[in-house]
Enzyme design. Structure first.
Site: not given
Ligand code: CP3
Length: 343
Positions: A26, A30, A39, A76, A152
């Site tokens: 990552r 952010r 973004r 992702d 998931y």
């Protein structure tokens, strides 16, 4: 890029290198103001992933700022599930799949897709990223491992109990295997596609592996992880990340992957002893320790490298992804600790 003198690829071959290569899970995210700006410009997270010029831009941002030895494509692990026919949403609470697959019919309805046709934006983003990367920086492709993707797909999002996927595996093994077979095939195809589009090495993320006991991991997850790893053997070096996997590390070392990535709950020095040269190790600085001061991050990262003691086959990384309110200066200090080791 020349694979014979690339620092990361040499470390994955367990050659003696002048300093450990470093990258962070990552690393695009952010915590970087430039990521937040892109973004906003793109209109959202999935919009960045689907538009190669944005995906390449945010992949390159941490490299420009910190000069890590590898860039990991911005995407992702859930993107292939969407391509297979599942609805996928991201909001401030993380990902959700509003139509989870919990029946045999739903599993059978999942499509196996050609990654180049359904996820061409991934290949294009890899090509654009490579064109913008320094020659000496490796480019990583990745995919979720079958069990983590199944978790998931069946739960429909993040979970603590994994009740639906556990019920499926224990009570309807036939349907569970059918799902895992499909996922393994799609994952292997996705990894091969990324290598064909310029990825120099691949990472297989089995984030939820450690929620299983060793015996359940060996029965319900490992056979499909191994199948994927076998399918892409010789295609590119393989790094397999299994979260909280101290209780079955020896098994992971037998999978034939070039590297096993450890999270911060497993001690790195002893893990090298346990690996006995079977593979390289990646990790495993606690991402929450990046909340310390830059000086303390530098001190702690040096201590981690001292624990490794220059053993061949170490890739410096975190034990999990960078948190969003991390101070970028602390990421800089972490990278610096690897770079200052250059002899
Ligand atoms: O820099 C990189 O590591 C490359 C890009 C990348 C992302 N996700 C971007 C991302 C990679 C390799 C992943 C893998 C991924 N995604 C995993 C496996 C690794 C791990 O973290 O265990 C998992 C489990 C996912 C699923 C996922 N995606 C979750 C649980 C979340 C929410 C958590 C969060 O941090 O918000 C995401 C969202 C996500 N994926 C973000 C990023 C940068 C944050 C999205 C945003 O900008 O709002």
């Amino acid at each position: 890029m020349n694979p014979s003198n690339n620092l990361l690829l040499r470390a994955l071959r367990r050659e003696v290198v002048e300093r450990p290569p470093v990258w962070l899970m990552r690393q695009a995210g952010r915590y970087l103001p430039e990521y937040r700006a892109t973004r906003q410009q793109a209109g959202g997270f999935m919009e960045m992933i689907r538009e190669p010029k944005y995906a390449a831009e945010v992949t390159l941002q941490p490299i420009r700022r910190f000069g890590m030895d590898a860039a990991i494509l911005f995407s992702d692990i859930l993107v292939p599930l969407e391509a297979m026919g599942m609805a996928l949403k991201f909001d401030e609470h993380g990902p959700s799949l509003p139509e989870p697959v919990r029946t045999r019919d739903a599993i059978d309805a999942l499509r196996l897709v050609d990654p180049g046709e359904s996820m061409g934006f991934v290949g294009e983003a890899l090509r654009l990223t490579r064109a913008g990367l320094p020659d000496e920086t490796a480019l990583l492709g990745f995919c979720g491992a079958p069990f983590t993707l199944a978790a998931y797909a069946v739960e429909g999002g993040g979970t603590k109990q994994f009740s639906y996927v556990r019920k499926l595996m224990y009570r309807d093994f036939e349907s569970y295997s059918a799902l895992m077979d499909k996922l393994a095939e799609q994952v292997a195809a996705h990894l091969r596609y990324q290598v064909a589009c310029g990825a120099d090495a691949i990472v297989l993320f089995d984030t939820w592996a450690g929620t299983l006991t060793r015996l359940d991991y060996l029965r319900y997850a490992a056979p499909w992880t191994r199948r994927v790893l076998r399918d892409v053997a010789g295609v590119a070096p393989r790094i397999v990340f299994a979260g909280d996997s101290g209780h079955f590390l020896e098994d992971l070392f037998e999978f034939g992957a070039e590297a096993v990535a450890l999270d911060h709950r497993t001690a790195l020095g002893p893990a090298f002893e346990r690996a006995r040269g079977r593979c390289a190790l990646q990790g495993n600085f606690d991402p929450a320790a990046l909340f310390a001061t830059p000086e303390e991050v530098l001190r702690r990262t040096r201590a981690l490298l001292d624990e490794v003691g220059g053993r061949p086959g170490h890739v410096l990384n975190l034990g999990h992804g960078v948190f969003k309110d991390t101070d970028p200066e602390c990421v800089g200090a972490f990278v610096q600790a690897a770079k200052e080791r250059a002899s």
